[in-house]
Write an enzyme that holds these catalytic residues in place. Structure first.
Site, PDB file in Angstrom:
ATOM      1  N   SER A 149       0.841  -1.201   0.000  1.00 30.11           N
ATOM      2  CA  SER A 149       0.000   0.000   0.000  1.00 30.11           C
ATOM      3  C   SER A 149       0.877   1.253   0.000  1.00 30.11           C
ATOM      4  O   SER A 149       1.563   1.519  -0.971  1.00 30.11           O
ATOM      5  CB  SER A 149      -0.958  -0.039   1.195  1.00 30.11           C
ATOM      6  OG  SER A 149      -1.923   0.980   1.112  1.00 30.11           O
ATOM      7  N   GLU A 167     -13.291  11.384  -9.157  1.00 34.79           N
ATOM      8  CA  GLU A 167     -12.976  12.646  -9.831  1.00 34.79           C
ATOM      9  C   GLU A 167     -11.596  12.634 -10.481  1.00 34.79           C
ATOM     10  O   GLU A 167     -11.067  13.679 -10.834  1.00 34.79           O
ATOM     11  CB  GLU A 167     -13.039  13.797  -8.811  1.00 34.79           C
ATOM     12  CG  GLU A 167     -14.365  13.913  -8.087  1.00 34.79           C
ATOM     13  CD  GLU A 167     -15.519  14.227  -9.030  1.00 34.79           C
ATOM     14  OE1 GLU A 167     -15.275  14.899 -10.052  1.00 34.79           O
ATOM     15  OE2 GLU A 167     -16.647  13.800  -8.760  1.00 34.79           O
ATOM     16  N   HIS A 191      -4.323  -0.577  -4.060  1.00 37.36           N
ATOM     17  CA  HIS A 191      -5.758  -0.882  -3.882  1.00 37.36           C
ATOM     18  C   HIS A 191      -6.479  -0.590  -5.198  1.00 37.36           C
ATOM     19  O   HIS A 191      -7.592  -0.067  -5.220  1.00 37.36           O
ATOM     20  CB  HIS A 191      -6.369  -0.035  -2.762  1.00 37.36           C
ATOM     21  CG  HIS A 191      -5.697  -0.194  -1.440  1.00 37.36           C
ATOM     22  ND1 HIS A 191      -5.949  -1.252  -0.591  1.00 37.36           N
ATOM     23  CD2 HIS A 191      -4.781   0.567  -0.812  1.00 37.36           C
ATOM     24  CE1 HIS A 191      -5.219  -1.121   0.505  1.00 37.36           C
ATOM     25  NE2 HIS A 191      -4.494  -0.037   0.389  1.00 37.36           N
TER      26      HIS A 191
END
Length: 315
Positions: A149, A167, A191
């Site tokens: 991550s 967005e 992710h």
């Protein structure tokens, strides 16, 4: 990367969710540890200098719950018979100069950076003596930088640190800063599949098409060698975004907050054992449907082509 002696193992996250943090770790661990089955942590151990005896230091700087995360990594590695593992709780820049911390990093065969906030990680470690030691060991020794991550996102010279998934293809919505610079000319997002972040990577790449976008799914990673060879590991997908063939975009013509158009962005999808060469920018699918001959010669009854029949035997 041709002069690099070390290896990178970058992971998309969630290797510790629903796995070694389960309360039933001691009683029913095999049913909880899906990433053991797919081999991410096991692969880290196997690739390390001394295997199960390698010295592994887990660095929890990115995490907001470091005292909970650190011991779980020790449990996970112990399950795989790697017990020479420690945790460094580095929460302030001044701690990076601690002689004990420096000595432990210098002695490490593997550093494992946990998830959390990559901006926290780079702002605390960036430019410190500890950072310099890691870079030097990675370049000159049989050493592994492993990160999940945030630890993965921070490995490159360019790093995404902010930007909503929904967005992401609006100009200015993706924020990029400098990472820890173990690998150049790539940008890593994590992710990736689960949080729908492909738009973030598109925007990161269209701003500089030389940069290869790497999107890591959860429980999925890449092993990257000093020769620039990347191998997909784990159970999910790695998405590669190559912008070198982009023909057109409106990036510089639209205002902030407006949608970005891109013509001819190239995307590759990797799964376990597939490889990609960062030098040639070519991908090889491990279990390709085209790796077998398309046409198999038919057997023939024509004796003229049978070398076992003597000419004198023909009627």
């Amino acid at each position: 990367m041709n002069n690099v002696q070390g290896k990178l193992i970058i992971i998309g996250g969630a290797i510790d969710r629903g796995s070694f943090t389960e309360v039933s770790f001691d009683q029913n661990v095999a049913n909880n540890l899906n990433f053991f089955e797919t081999g991410i942590l096991r692969r880290i151990i196997r690739e390390s200098k001394h295997g199960e005896k390698s010295r592994i230091e887990v660095i929890t700087t990115a995490s907001v719950i470091p005292r909970q995360v650190g011991p779980e990594y020790i449990k996970a590695f112990a399950y795989l018979d790697a017990k020479n593992v420690g945790v460094l709780y580095i929460e302030k820049r001044e701690q990076t100069n601690d002689p004990e911390v420096i000595a432990r990093i210098q002695a490490a065969d593997v550093v494992m950076f946990t998830g959390g906030d990559q901006l926290r990680l780079t702002s605390i470690l960036g430019g410190t003596k500890l950072h310099d030691i890691i870079l030097d060991k990675y370049k000159n020794e049989d050493f592994i930088y492993a990160g999940t991550s945030a630890g993965a996102a921070a490995a490159s010279n360019n790093m995404i640190y902010q930007g909503s998934s929904s967005e992401a293809l609006l100009k200015g919505e993706v924020k990029i800063t400098s990472g820890l610079s173990l690998i150049q000319d790539v940008i890593i997002d994590t992710h990736f599949v689960q949080r729908g972040r492909i738009g973030r990577l598109f925007q990161a790449v269209v701003g500089n098409p030389r940069t290869l976008g790497i999107g890591l799914g959860e429980d999925t990673g890449l092993l990257i060698t000093g020769e620039g060879r990347m191998e997909a590991i784990g159970s999910g997908l790695v998405i590669l975004v190559d912008g070198r063939q982009i023909r057109d975009t409106n990036l510089t013509q639209v205002d902030l907050g407006k949608p970005i158009s891109i013509n001819n962005m190239v995307v590759h999808v990797m799964s376990m054992f597939d490889t990609y060469d960062l030098t040639t920018r070519e991908m090889e699918i491990h279990n390709s449907q085209y790796s077998i001959p398309l046409f198999v010669p038919l057997e023939t009854d024509n004796d003229d082509h049978d070398p076992n029949i003597n000419a004198d035997d023909k009627e």
